[in-house]
Design a protein around this motif. Structure first.
Motif, PDB file in Angstrom:
ATOM      1  N   UNK A 156     -42.564  12.147  34.233  1.00 29.93           N
ATOM      2  CA  UNK A 156     -43.070  13.428  34.350  1.00 29.93           C
ATOM      3  C   UNK A 156     -44.498  13.656  33.823  1.00 29.93           C
ATOM      4  N   UNK A 157     -44.962  12.765  32.885  1.00 23.70           N
ATOM      5  CA  UNK A 157     -46.349  13.292  32.508  1.00 23.70           C
ATOM      6  C   UNK A 157     -47.414  12.963  33.608  1.00 23.70           C
TER       7      UNK A 157
ATOM      8  N   UNK B 257     -43.679  17.549  26.074  1.00 24.12           N
ATOM      9  CA  UNK B 257     -42.527  16.906  25.920  1.00 24.12           C
ATOM     10  C   UNK B 257     -41.448  17.382  25.043  1.00 24.12           C
ATOM     11  N   UNK B 258     -40.137  17.266  25.153  1.00 22.66           N
ATOM     12  CA  UNK B 258     -39.056  17.372  24.216  1.00 22.66           C
ATOM     13  C   UNK B 258     -37.998  16.209  24.646  1.00 22.66           C
ATOM     14  N   UNK B 259     -38.278  15.201  23.927  1.00 24.21           N
ATOM     15  CA  UNK B 259     -37.517  13.883  24.159  1.00 24.21           C
ATOM     16  C   UNK B 259     -36.217  14.086  23.729  1.00 24.21           C
TER      17      UNK B 259
ATOM     18  N   UNK C 146     -40.602  12.202  39.455  1.00 20.68           N
ATOM     19  CA  UNK C 146     -41.885  12.627  39.979  1.00 20.68           C
ATOM     20  C   UNK C 146     -41.582  14.016  41.142  1.00 20.68           C
ATOM     21  N   UNK C 147     -40.486  13.752  41.624  1.00 19.97           N
ATOM     22  CA  UNK C 147     -40.561  15.091  42.698  1.00 19.97           C
ATOM     23  C   UNK C 147     -40.209  16.411  41.729  1.00 19.97           C
ATOM     24  N   UNK C 148     -39.182  16.223  40.742  1.00 21.19           N
ATOM     25  CA  UNK C 148     -38.744  17.444  40.054  1.00 21.19           C
ATOM     26  C   UNK C 148     -39.951  17.873  39.213  1.00 21.19           C
ATOM     27  N   UNK C 149     -40.509  16.943  38.603  1.00 21.75           N
ATOM     28  CA  UNK C 149     -41.747  17.405  37.645  1.00 21.75           C
ATOM     29  C   UNK C 149     -42.900  18.110  38.547  1.00 21.75           C
TER      30      UNK C 149
END
Length: 268
Positions: free
Chosen positions: A29-30, A42-44, A215-218
């Motif tokens: 994501x990052x 982030x919220x892990x 990667x796509x959704x982020x």
């Protein structure tokens, strides 16, 4: 002399699990946020011990800590869009539902992560109903792959992507992208109740795919934060994810190697 404050960089929050191998989850994501030019937060939700071969252990973060992570960043930095990934169990889903009150209406991309690339289960069986009932209706865009879409709406995975997209949207999200990584054509299908659009993709022989869904959704969430419409964001996210697969690192690890969004020609 007056000083003009610099224009604020969009900030996007990923609520998801950590992948110790760096290929998927928060780590992917990052990297996707950086490639799109937004600030990542982030919220892990969980810590996984995993690599390219499999997941050996998962430890959930407490619900109170999940909510507090969201509170900390939303109250100071602000949230322009949200990507939700691995949730794992009912308690985590309920915590994320509670955290929605802190998001001030930011657009939300929900990636219903159920199974890891290696085959490990990442969503407990009794959590599917909570995901469908509590979070799907709040999503701006849901991004299931074909097996996930079929599971969400209790359909067969052999159904067409358009039928699956329509069935998932009937569960409440404003728009749905059924991604095509599990099909021969690699076509994504977008449906928002009006527009029904195929988004073509390309196959990259030998390209590693670990982290392509994250990667796509982020990227989709990042493009929403940058002002794109859901359909525009879905098109651009598809292009970036495909480029990340093309630039992937199959030589890393003995299993499915990670995609490389920062090495793709469309990043930066």
């Amino acid at each position: 002399m007056s000083m003009r404050k610099a224009q604020r960089t969009p900030a996007v929050l990923a609520i998801a699990g950590s992948d110790s191998g760096g290929g998927a989850g928060i780590q992917a994501d990052l990297k996707a946020f950086a490639a799109c030019g937004v600030h990542g937060m982030t919220a892990i939700t969980a810590i996984t011990a995993q690599n390219t071969v499999g997941v050996s252990r998962i430890e959930a973060v407490s619900p109170a800590m999940i909510v507090e992570q969201v509170r900390a960043v939303s109250g100071d930095i602000g949230v322009d869009a949200v990507k939700i990934g691995m949730l794992g169990d009912v308690a985590t889903i309920e915590a994320v539902r509670e955290a929605f009150a802190l998001l001030d209406g930011a657009p939300v991309v929900l990636d219903p992560v159920m199974v890891a690339e290696s085959g490990a289960t990442l969503l407990e069986p009794d959590a599917k109903a909570a995901l469908v009932e509590q979070l799907l209706p709040l999503a701006t865009v849901a991004t299931p792959n074909i097996p996930e879409a079929a599971a969400l709406c209790d359909r067969g995975a052999d159904e067409g992507q358009e039928e699956l997209a329509r069935a998932v949207r009937a569960l409440g999200p404003r728009a749905v992208v059924v991604t095509g990584g599990h099909s021969e054509r690699l076509t994504d299908f977008f449906f928002d109740g009006e527009a029904a659009v195929e988004i073509p993709g390309a196959r990259h022989p030998g390209g590693a795919t670990h982290g392509s869904g994250c990667t796509h959704s982020s990227a989709l969430a990042a493009y929403l934060a940058l002002g794109r419409t859901p359909l525009q964001a879905a098109r651009e996210a598809r292009a970036l994810a495909a480029a990340a697969v093309a630039a992937a690192l199959p030589e890393l690890g003995a299993g499915a190697g990670p995609v490389d969004v920062l090495g793709s020609p469309t990043s930066g």
